[in-house]
Motif scaffolding. Structure first.
Motif, mmCIF file in Angstrom:
data_model
loop_
_atom_site.group_PDB
_atom_site.id
_atom_site.type_symbol
_atom_site.label_atom_id
_atom_site.label_comp_id
_atom_site.label_asym_id
_atom_site.label_seq_id
_atom_site.Cartn_x
_atom_site.Cartn_y
_atom_site.Cartn_z
ATOM 1 N N LYS A 296 5.606 7.322 -18.445
ATOM 2 C CA LYS A 296 4.320 6.977 -17.819
ATOM 3 C C LYS A 296 4.240 7.377 -16.347
ATOM 4 O O LYS A 296 3.218 7.153 -15.699
ATOM 5 C CB LYS A 296 4.078 5.469 -17.947
ATOM 6 N N MET A 297 5.284 7.959 -15.819
ATOM 7 C CA MET A 297 5.276 8.359 -14.405
ATOM 8 C C MET A 297 4.143 9.352 -14.125
ATOM 9 O O MET A 297 3.859 10.212 -14.943
ATOM 10 C CB MET A 297 6.612 9.035 -14.038
ATOM 11 N N PRO A 298 3.493 9.225 -12.954
ATOM 12 C CA PRO A 298 2.402 10.153 -12.632
ATOM 13 C C PRO A 298 2.888 11.546 -12.230
ATOM 14 O O PRO A 298 2.098 12.465 -12.079
ATOM 15 C CB PRO A 298 1.683 9.476 -11.463
ATOM 16 N N MET A 299 4.206 11.685 -12.021
ATOM 17 C CA MET A 299 4.763 13.005 -11.688
ATOM 18 C C MET A 299 5.833 13.377 -12.716
ATOM 19 O O MET A 299 6.300 12.536 -13.475
ATOM 20 C CB MET A 299 5.345 13.026 -10.261
ATOM 21 N N GLY B 34 0.799 -1.227 0.000
ATOM 22 C CA GLY B 34 0.000 0.000 0.000
ATOM 23 C C GLY B 34 0.826 1.268 0.000
ATOM 24 O O GLY B 34 0.380 2.311 0.498
ATOM 25 N N ILE B 35 2.048 1.199 -0.539
ATOM 26 C CA ILE B 35 2.934 2.366 -0.596
ATOM 27 C C ILE B 35 2.864 2.968 -2.000
ATOM 28 O O ILE B 35 3.101 2.284 -2.992
ATOM 29 C CB ILE B 35 4.390 1.980 -0.274
ATOM 30 N N GLU B 36 2.529 4.235 -2.068
ATOM 31 C CA GLU B 36 2.467 4.918 -3.359
ATOM 32 C C GLU B 36 3.889 5.255 -3.810
ATOM 33 O O GLU B 36 4.626 5.931 -3.086
ATOM 34 C CB GLU B 36 1.649 6.211 -3.229
ATOM 35 N N PRO B 37 4.321 4.778 -5.005
ATOM 36 C CA PRO B 37 5.697 5.067 -5.455
ATOM 37 C C PRO B 37 5.947 6.567 -5.598
ATOM 38 O O PRO B 37 5.101 7.305 -6.107
ATOM 39 C CB PRO B 37 5.769 4.366 -6.822
ATOM 40 N N LYS B 38 7.116 6.992 -5.135
ATOM 41 C CA LYS B 38 7.522 8.400 -5.235
ATOM 42 C C LYS B 38 8.606 8.534 -6.310
ATOM 43 O O LYS B 38 9.015 7.547 -6.929
ATOM 44 C CB LYS B 38 8.050 8.891 -3.885
ATOM 45 N N LEU B 39 9.062 9.762 -6.484
ATOM 46 C CA LEU B 39 10.050 10.043 -7.520
ATOM 47 C C LEU B 39 11.305 9.195 -7.353
ATOM 48 O O LEU B 39 11.857 8.671 -8.328
ATOM 49 C CB LEU B 39 10.403 11.536 -7.486
ATOM 50 N N GLU B 40 11.742 9.041 -6.089
ATOM 51 C CA GLU B 40 12.973 8.277 -5.853
ATOM 52 C C GLU B 40 12.808 6.795 -6.200
ATOM 53 O O GLU B 40 13.765 6.134 -6.610
ATOM 54 C CB GLU B 40 13.455 8.429 -4.402
ATOM 55 N N HIS B 41 11.586 6.256 -6.042
ATOM 56 C CA HIS B 41 11.354 4.852 -6.406
ATOM 57 C C HIS B 41 11.414 4.668 -7.927
ATOM 58 O O HIS B 41 11.995 3.700 -8.417
ATOM 59 C CB HIS B 41 10.003 4.389 -5.863
ATOM 60 N N TYR B 42 10.803 5.613 -8.644
ATOM 61 C CA TYR B 42 10.888 5.561 -10.101
ATOM 62 C C TYR B 42 12.336 5.736 -10.563
ATOM 63 O O TYR B 42 12.765 5.110 -11.535
ATOM 64 C CB TYR B 42 9.998 6.633 -10.729
ATOM 65 N N GLY B 43 13.083 6.576 -9.872
ATOM 66 C CA GLY B 43 14.497 6.768 -10.193
ATOM 67 C C GLY B 43 15.279 5.475 -10.063
ATOM 68 O O GLY B 43 16.106 5.143 -10.929
ATOM 69 N N CYS B 44 15.017 4.723 -8.977
ATOM 70 C CA CYS B 44 15.690 3.436 -8.770
ATOM 71 C C CYS B 44 15.305 2.433 -9.858
ATOM 72 O O CYS B 44 16.144 1.666 -10.342
ATOM 73 C CB CYS B 44 15.329 2.867 -7.396
#
Length: 376
Positions: free
Chosen positions: A350-353, A320-330
């Motif tokens: 496709k990133m939401p941010m 239930g953790i919403e991915p953040k910028l750093e997760h997409y970076g990894c």
């Protein structure tokens, strides 16, 4: 209490306010409103209960404080027990800007010879704000600061330290020496700050000395001290020593696992990092946002692509953790290093941010590494 007249007496009313506020703040406030002429003691009791048990209702504490200021009773004035609770409430981000105006009220309503509770709460408040000069100035005004005050100061320095600003971490080491000269025996909280400063400075010898001090004085290596030691040894390049400390800890929490997984990841031990991550669930520990970052980082550096992708997918579905910028970076770094540039590029698109420069740089670096001119 109403029937037998106890509701007219301050002390039993204060106990009722404390207990009822734990169960229902609305009920406690209704009781308070029914009191004809509440004393400052009762005001302080309810303000303290609000800040301790209902941090999301800080506005109620300040509403009560306004009632003290504008009450018809001219003898009703805030005292040294009023301000510590309010400064504690001001430590939350949404209320930080109320702290300095409240500080002026301390000068208005209290004598300079006030007890140490108010100065201690002020040091805590300015520490939370990151205003270390004010923090140290107020600390210096306290005659014979006790262990709790030293811990507050040292923790403030450690919390606001960074690799770029070594002076702040050095202040922790100097402060610890001053504390030793004052004949005050340090405790677990002190060593969390001291070891954290050694970690920021990368000074292994001082960190090992602190560890030896802990063992010599039989100070409990709880999960906070243990996590600080794991982090310090990892950052100083001694990942084996970090794991020895981790392995001997009687209890471990998510923060401790994050420190050890991060240590393994930074030194290229991706398989050990992933093994630790997998061991968290049987231990009843839930990974948090930071756990995912360090685990993805570990997978990226040893080419565990499928495992990393599974962990990323499990963030929202399982934890239930919403991915953040750093997760997409990894994830982009993980796919890019493995040569899966098209997937990495689609992830960025496709990133939401909005992707930042770091993500584009990771993608560009991967294109250069694999000679993909088109993506580059």
């Amino acid at each position: 209490m109403l029937t037998i007249g106890l509701a007219l007496h301050t002390y039993p009313l204060s106990r009722l306010l404390i207990q009822s506020s734990k169960l229902s703040l609305t009920y406690a406030v209704n009781i308070f409103r029914s009191i004809p002429n509440p004393t400052i003691f009762l005001f302080n009791t309810l303000i303290s209960s609000v800040t301790n048990h209902h941090s999301e209702h800080t506005h109620v504490a300040f509403s009560l404080y306004n009632q003290i200021l504008f009450h018809n009773n001219t003898t009703l004035r805030p005292n040294s027990f009023t301000f510590p609770s309010l400064f504690k409430a001001c430590a939350s981000d949404a209320w930080l800007h109320y702290g300095q105006p409240l500080h002026t009220h301390v000068f208005k309503f209290l004598e300079p010879t006030s007890d140490r509770f108010v100065p201690a709460s002020l040091v805590n408040f300015y520490a939370k704000c990151g205003k270390l000069n004010q923090c140290r100035y107020l600390f210096n005004q306290i005659c014979e600061p006790d262990l709790a005050m030293w811990n507050t100061l040292l923790a403030a320095y450690t919390r606001n330290a960074s690799f770029e600003d070594a002076d702040v971490s050095l202040d922790v080491l100097h402060g610890f020496n001053e504390m030793q000269e004052s004949q005050i025996r340090p405790n677990e909280v002190t060593f969390v700050a001291l070891i954290g400063a050694c970690s920021n400075l990368g000074v292994l010898s001082q960190g090992m000395w602190a560890h030896a001090y802990v063992l010599r004085d039989n100070i409990v290596v709880n999960r906070f001290v243990g996590t600080a030691l794991v982090d310090m040894y990892s950052k100083c390049g001694c990942v084996n020593l970090a794991y020895q400390v981790f392995d001997k800890m009687p209890e471990r929490d998510t923060f401790c696992y994050n420190a050890m997984i991060g240590g393994f990841a930074a030194h290229g031990h991706g398989h050990q990092a992933l093994e630790l991550y997998e061991n968290m669930k049987p231990k009843g520990l839930v990974p948090d946002s930071a756990t995912i970052v360090v685990t993805l980082f570990a997978c990226s550096h040893v080419g565990l692509v499928e495992e990393g992708c599974e962990i990323f997918e499990s963030m929202k579905e399982v934890h239930g953790i919403e991915p953040k910028l750093e997760h997409y970076g990894c994830l982009v770094d993980l796919l890019g290093r493995a040569g899966r540039l098209n997937e990495a590029e689609k992830t960025v698109q496709k990133m939401p941010m909005k992707p930042n420069a770091i993500l584009w740089r990771a993608l560009l670096g991967a294109a250069r590494l694999h000679g993909n001119i088109e993506v580059g």
